[in-house]
Scaffold this motif. Structure first.
Motif, short mmCIF file in Angstrom:
data_model
loop_
_atom_site.label_atom_id
_atom_site.label_comp_id
_atom_site.label_asym_id
_atom_site.label_seq_id
_atom_site.Cartn_x
_atom_site.Cartn_y
_atom_site.Cartn_z
N THR A 22 0.83 -1.21 0.00
CA THR A 22 0.00 0.00 0.00
C THR A 22 0.85 1.25 0.00
O THR A 22 0.76 2.10 -0.88
CB THR A 22 -0.91 0.01 1.24
N HIS A 80 -4.60 16.92 -1.88
CA HIS A 80 -5.28 17.46 -3.04
C HIS A 80 -6.40 16.54 -3.51
O HIS A 80 -7.50 16.99 -3.87
CB HIS A 80 -4.28 17.71 -4.17
N LEU B 9 4.07 18.66 -8.90
CA LEU B 9 2.85 18.74 -8.10
C LEU B 9 1.81 19.61 -8.78
O LEU B 9 0.61 19.32 -8.76
CB LEU B 9 3.17 19.31 -6.71
N PHE B 12 0.21 17.67 -11.43
CA PHE B 12 -0.76 16.73 -10.85
C PHE B 12 -2.03 17.45 -10.46
O PHE B 12 -3.14 16.98 -10.73
CB PHE B 12 -0.13 16.06 -9.61
N ARG B 13 -1.88 18.64 -9.84
CA ARG B 13 -3.06 19.39 -9.42
C ARG B 13 -3.90 19.79 -10.61
O ARG B 13 -5.13 19.78 -10.56
CB ARG B 13 -2.64 20.63 -8.65
N LEU B 16 -5.63 16.37 -12.18
CA LEU B 16 -6.52 15.50 -11.41
C LEU B 16 -7.96 15.97 -11.54
O LEU B 16 -8.25 17.15 -11.38
CB LEU B 16 -6.12 15.50 -9.93
N ARG B 17 -8.84 15.02 -11.86
CA ARG B 17 -10.28 15.34 -11.89
C ARG B 17 -11.03 14.25 -11.16
O ARG B 17 -10.66 13.08 -11.23
CB ARG B 17 -10.76 15.42 -13.34
N VAL B 18 -12.07 14.62 -10.44
CA VAL B 18 -12.92 13.64 -9.79
C VAL B 18 -14.34 13.91 -10.23
O VAL B 18 -14.81 15.04 -10.14
CB VAL B 18 -12.84 13.75 -8.25
N ILE B 35 -4.62 10.14 -12.10
CA ILE B 35 -3.90 9.62 -10.95
C ILE B 35 -3.21 8.34 -11.38
O ILE B 35 -3.59 7.72 -12.36
CB ILE B 35 -4.91 9.36 -9.81
N ASP B 36 -2.15 7.98 -10.65
CA ASP B 36 -1.40 6.78 -11.05
C ASP B 36 -2.01 5.53 -10.44
O ASP B 36 -2.66 5.59 -9.40
CB ASP B 36 0.06 6.93 -10.60
N SER B 38 -0.62 3.19 -8.81
CA SER B 38 -0.16 2.81 -7.47
C SER B 38 -0.99 3.52 -6.40
O SER B 38 -1.31 2.94 -5.37
CB SER B 38 1.32 3.13 -7.30
N LEU B 39 -1.35 4.79 -6.65
CA LEU B 39 -2.17 5.50 -5.67
C LEU B 39 -3.58 4.94 -5.61
O LEU B 39 -4.17 4.76 -4.54
CB LEU B 39 -2.23 6.99 -6.02
N ALA B 42 -3.51 1.83 -3.74
CA ALA B 42 -3.31 2.08 -2.32
C ALA B 42 -4.64 2.43 -1.65
O ALA B 42 -4.97 1.93 -0.57
CB ALA B 42 -2.29 3.20 -2.11
N PHE B 43 -5.44 3.27 -2.33
CA PHE B 43 -6.74 3.65 -1.76
C PHE B 43 -7.63 2.43 -1.64
O PHE B 43 -8.32 2.23 -0.63
CB PHE B 43 -7.42 4.72 -2.63
#
Lengths: 104, 323
Positions: A22, A80, B9, B12-13, B16-18, B35-36, B38-39, B42-43
């Motif tokens: 993780t 962020h 950064l 990335f900012r 990034l879209r959600v 987003i990558d 791996s992140l 991780a989530f």
């Protein structure tokens, strides 16, 4: 726990306990983004032990500092993501409320 | 060197879209773009294994004459999802005393009358005891009638329903109709269940999500123009109607990709002679469609926010260890 040389601070292996893919994979990703890093990778010595070895080799800066900066970067990225997600959820809920009002 | 990092950064900012697609009381479907992997993974891992919840861990059985064995009954009780915010409680470790800050006590007393029909014990029969355990500890002291208060298995110094969060909504299982056991005539179950805070890593009963998963957005690309009869054929082949026909003057037809999101990658569109020259199936590497199904302790959007917070805490722990 840092395994490195006192003479050459730019290369070290960091052994983190109670961690797994993780955190390690995310750290490896942010380390790769850093231009000071020549090599980075992680391994899990045994799947039954919760231990991760992260290897960092840099172009001259202390490996410890580079790892700390990458952790900071990862934290900022997470913050962020969190704020963007909260905003998106808020926008979605407001939009749903507007639609409900319009239907009525 | 700090300049280089801040450029990344900022990128990335910007990227990034959600976008939230669906949000109900129990589940959420949203897109994380830019987003990558791996992140995102991780989530997902944190959502499943490292978000704390409350679940029944210790079961004190006073009487169990049902056909369900003690350990099976205790296992079933542990899997019942409880509707309580785990952030209001603390972890308990081996030698800690169970008190009102780290334990929730439930009571279950069901009896099936002799001569009556068989009965079912459902999860709404689990009653919350805000004052702690009612079972008395066996004391060696023979002069126990001089002691003013008997010791129980927990030591609550105050009642849990004096807290503002619980005063109007009692703690109960999320779903009242989960079957715990079935009783025949004359059988009885009397027990007390203690719920504590834990993480999915230790046991799946402490996982706050029914499950959480992501898939990457499929990318369907037409390598060459698909016209006329071939276009009709392509549209009919796809079982989820990814392709559409558009008219291009003089009655000609052309196929285009209308709904790539609903593609299930069944590869029906490239089955057959030479279709692989017309259609390419790929995945967009940084577009993740997350679905989070909550079991009820916390709403799904709160779950994702908490998961991101936990990743931040992990980073912070590494930073303090290194400093």
């Amino acid at each position: 726990m840092e395994h490195g040389s006192y003479q050459d601070q730019s290369k070290a292996t960091f052994s983190l306990t109670d961690e797994d893919h993780t955190l390690a994979n995310s750290l490896r990703f942010t380390l790769n983004q850093d231009p000071r890093v020549t090599f980075c990778g992680y391994s899990i010595p045994h799947p039954s032990d919760a231990r991760v070895n992260i290897r960092v080799q840099t172009t001259g800066d202390a490996a410890r500092e580079v790892l700390k900066d990458s952790c900071q970067d990862l934290m900022l990225m997470c913050q962020h993501v969190r704020s963007t997600f909260d905003q998106a959820v808020l926008d979605f809920k407001n939009q749903k409320n507007l639609e409900a009002v319009n239907i009525k | 060197m700090g300049v280089d990092n801040s450029f990344r950064l900022d990128d990335f900012r910007k990227n990034l879209r959600v976008e939230v697609v669906r949000l109900t009381e129990d589940d959420i479907e949203f897109d994380l773009i830019g987003i990558d992997a791996s992140l995102a993974n991780a989530f997902r891992r944190i959502l499943i294994a490292e978000l704390p919840t409350m679940a029944i861990e210790k079961v004190l059985i006073a009487n169990n004459t049902s056909v369900i064995q003690d350990e099976v009954l205790a296992h079933r009780l542990g899997l019942i999802p409880l509707q309580v915010d785990p952030r209001l409680f603390e972890y308990i470790s081996e030698n800690d005393i169970p008190n009102e800050k780290n334990t929730i006590v439930f009571k279950l007393h069901a009896r099936c009358e002799k001569g009556g029909p068989r009965s079912t014990v459902k999860s709404d029969e689990l009653k919350w005891l805000p004052n702690g355990s009612e079972f008395l500890l066996a004391t060696e002291n023979s002069a126990s009638n001089t002691a003013s208060k008997q010791k129980t298995y927990t030591s609550f110094s105050s009642s849990q329903d004096s807290l503002p969060e619980f005063s109007n909504n009692p703690i109960a299982p999320k779903y009242p109709d989960i079957i715990i056991a079935k009783l025949g005539p004359g059988q009885e179950i009397e027990l007390e269940a203690h719920a504590v805070k834990g993480m999915g890593k230790t046991h799946a009963k402490w996982s706050p999500v029914a499950t959480a998963w992501y898939r990457m957005l499929p990318e369907v690309v037409l390598l060459q123009e698909v016209k006329g009869v071939k276009a009709e054929e392509l549209v009919n082949k796809c079982p989820v109607k990814v392709f559409d026909i558009e008219d291009i003057g003089k009655g000609g037809k052309r196929a285009n990709v209308a709904r790539p999101r609903s593609c299930t990658l069944c590869r029906e569109c490239i089955r057959g002679d030479e279709w692989e020259k017309f259609v390419a199936l790929r995945r967009v590497k940084d577009h993740f469609i997350f679905t989070v199904e909550s079991t009820g302790a916390l709403p799904p959007e709160v779950l994702f926010t908490e998961a991101v917070k936990i990743l931040e805490d992990k980073c912070e722990r590494v930073i303090t260890e290194l400093s």
